[in-house]
Design an enzyme around this catalytic site. Structure first.
Site, PDB file in Angstrom:
ATOM      1  N   ARG A 174    -107.391  85.748 -36.612  1.00  0.00           N
ATOM      2  CA  ARG A 174    -106.460  85.802 -35.487  1.00  0.00           C
ATOM      3  C   ARG A 174    -106.276  87.245 -35.028  1.00  0.00           C
ATOM      4  NH1 ARG A 174    -104.016  82.249 -39.251  1.00  0.00           N
ATOM      5  NH2 ARG A 174    -103.671  80.130 -38.447  1.00  0.00           N
ATOM      6  N   LYS A 215     -99.456  83.513 -40.516  1.00  0.00           N
ATOM      7  CA  LYS A 215     -98.808  82.405 -39.811  1.00  0.00           C
ATOM      8  C   LYS A 215     -98.382  81.301 -40.763  1.00  0.00           C
ATOM      9  CE  LYS A 215     -99.361  79.530 -35.703  1.00  0.00           C
ATOM     10  NZ  LYS A 215    -100.255  79.167 -34.568  1.00  0.00           N
ATOM     11  N   ARG A 296    -111.590  83.595 -31.307  1.00  0.00           N
ATOM     12  CA  ARG A 296    -111.341  82.719 -32.460  1.00  0.00           C
ATOM     13  C   ARG A 296    -111.750  81.285 -32.132  1.00  0.00           C
ATOM     14  NH1 ARG A 296    -108.027  81.927 -37.045  1.00  0.00           N
ATOM     15  NH2 ARG A 296    -106.626  80.138 -36.980  1.00  0.00           N
ATOM     16  N   HIS A 319    -106.292  77.260 -41.292  1.00  0.00           N
ATOM     17  CA  HIS A 319    -105.451  76.123 -40.911  1.00  0.00           C
ATOM     18  C   HIS A 319    -105.038  75.342 -42.156  1.00  0.00           C
ATOM     19  CE1 HIS A 319    -107.178  75.986 -36.552  1.00  0.00           C
ATOM     20  NE2 HIS A 319    -106.183  76.839 -36.678  1.00  0.00           N
ATOM     21  N   TYR A 329    -108.618  73.417 -31.599  1.00  0.00           N
ATOM     22  CA  TYR A 329    -109.923  74.032 -31.313  1.00  0.00           C
ATOM     23  C   TYR A 329    -111.015  73.149 -31.796  1.00  0.00           C
ATOM     24  CZ  TYR A 329    -107.447  78.257 -32.908  1.00  0.00           C
ATOM     25  OH  TYR A 329    -106.594  79.248 -33.214  1.00  0.00           O
TER      26      TYR A 329
END
Length: 350
Positions: A174, A215, A296, A319, A329
């Site tokens: 990211r 994140k 990304r 993820h 995505y």
């Protein structure tokens, strides 16, 4: 001495309603400030209600308030603001703004009025009773094709953004993970004689979030570097050493991999402008239509096009589940995840 409370009305019925409300306020000892405006409430919240918030968050709320709330509702007396007023305001904004922006605007106004209520400027918060409508759909993220990726990589050769673009495109990290990346989280040599061997890699451990955390917990991950990334980072480190010498005493050493000419951190706007400038010469690319985060998305798309299982892609991009990877995505410290590097070497060569 308290000043007398006055109300005006166009009919006897409306006058009775306002009188009843005044009497109720008096009986419940709620000293409503009848002259207090929405603009004053918003200004007070911006000044005192955002203590400890990230500067970027404060800037966002300030911009939203001064652009969308104050010009439309700022002159209104807060005690006279109604649910209908707020609903109409949101509906008018929904014709041009995204749902996320509408939610942020509603939050700003809601918190401002809530703070005013706590401070006894108003007796209830009508904004909390309103539902945020659906706004305009935002521009969906895109992914560049293999041919476009090759064009971008050629275009950024020799540019100060070369290493950033290469690492972002070929590892899928990211942009908020690359900006705070430090050299002590970059291993360009690896440990080839270890058992098992450890390839050159970066350790994605931090982000630009206020807490410094990634994140999600599973976003903390080591990523093997394709050969092209290793070469780009070696050249980038040499160029940064020269920048350090040129800056002299003006250099601020934060050990950042991607930094300004004097060693300070880059913000999102810095990276976006530099990225668009760097890719301007790429064939088939309009730089105004692309943002750094779409590198990304391109990473995910390229791996998927070359038959990498979605479960493995989810690990590479950090993820929490493959569902997120498919729709949009683990804290896995060892072994270093090599699938992305090996596949990118196969796609782009060494």
């Amino acid at each position: 001495m308290n000043r007398p409370r006055r109300r005006s009305a166009k009919s006897k019925t409306e006058a009775r309603t306002k009188l009843k409300k005044l009497l109720n306020d008096h009986e419940t000892s709620v000293a409503v400030d009848t002259e207090y405006t929405v603009e004053e409430a918003v200004a007070n919240w911006l000044a005192y209600g955002l203590a400890g918030k990230d500067p970027e968050t404060v800037d966002l709320y300030t911009t939203l308030s001064h652009t969308h709330i104050v010009p439309v509702l700022g002159h209104r007396k807060l005690c006279e603001l109604s649910v209908d007023d707020v609903d109409e305001w949101l509906a008018s904004k929904a014709r041009s703004l995204s749902t996320r922006t509408l939610q942020s605007m509603h939050s700003c106004l809601n918190r401002s009025v809530q703070r005013a209520m706590v401070r006894c400027k108003i007796d209830r918060n009508v904004v909390a009773l309103c539902t945020v409508p659906t706004g305009q759909p935002g521009r969906p993220s895109k992914a560049i094709t293999l041919a476009q990726a090759e064009a971008v990589l050629r275009a950024v050769e020799g540019d100060s953004m070369h290493a950033y673009v290469v690492v972002s495109l070929l590892t899928g990290a990211r942009t908020e993970e690359l900006r705070p990346l430090t050299w002590d989280h970059v291993d360009l040599d690896g440990r080839p004689h270890a058992d098992p061997p450890v390839p050159p890699h970066i350790s994605v451990w931090h982000s630009v979030r206020r807490s410094g955390d990634t994140k999600t917990r599973k976003s903390r991950r080591p990523l093997a570097l394709p050969h092209r990334c290793v070469s780009a980072l070696r050249r980038h480190r040499s160029a940064q050493e020269q920048q350090r010498k040129d800056a002299g005493a003006g250099w601020q050493d934060h050990n950042l991999v991607f930094a300004s000419d004097v060693g300070t951190a880059l913000d999102a706007a810095n990276v976006r402008r530099a990225f668009r400038r760097a890719i301007a010469k790429a064939d088939g690319i309009n730089p105004a239509e692309w943002t750094p985060r779409e590198l990304r998305h391109s990473f995910v798309s390229l791996l998927s096009d070359h038959d990498v299982p979605v479960e493995e892609i989810a690990k590479l991009v950090g993820h929490s589940s493959s569902e997120t990877t498919e729709r949009v995505y683990r804290k896995q410290i060892r072994p270093v995840i090599q699938t992305g590097a090996l596949t990118m070497d196969r796609i782009f060569g060494t």
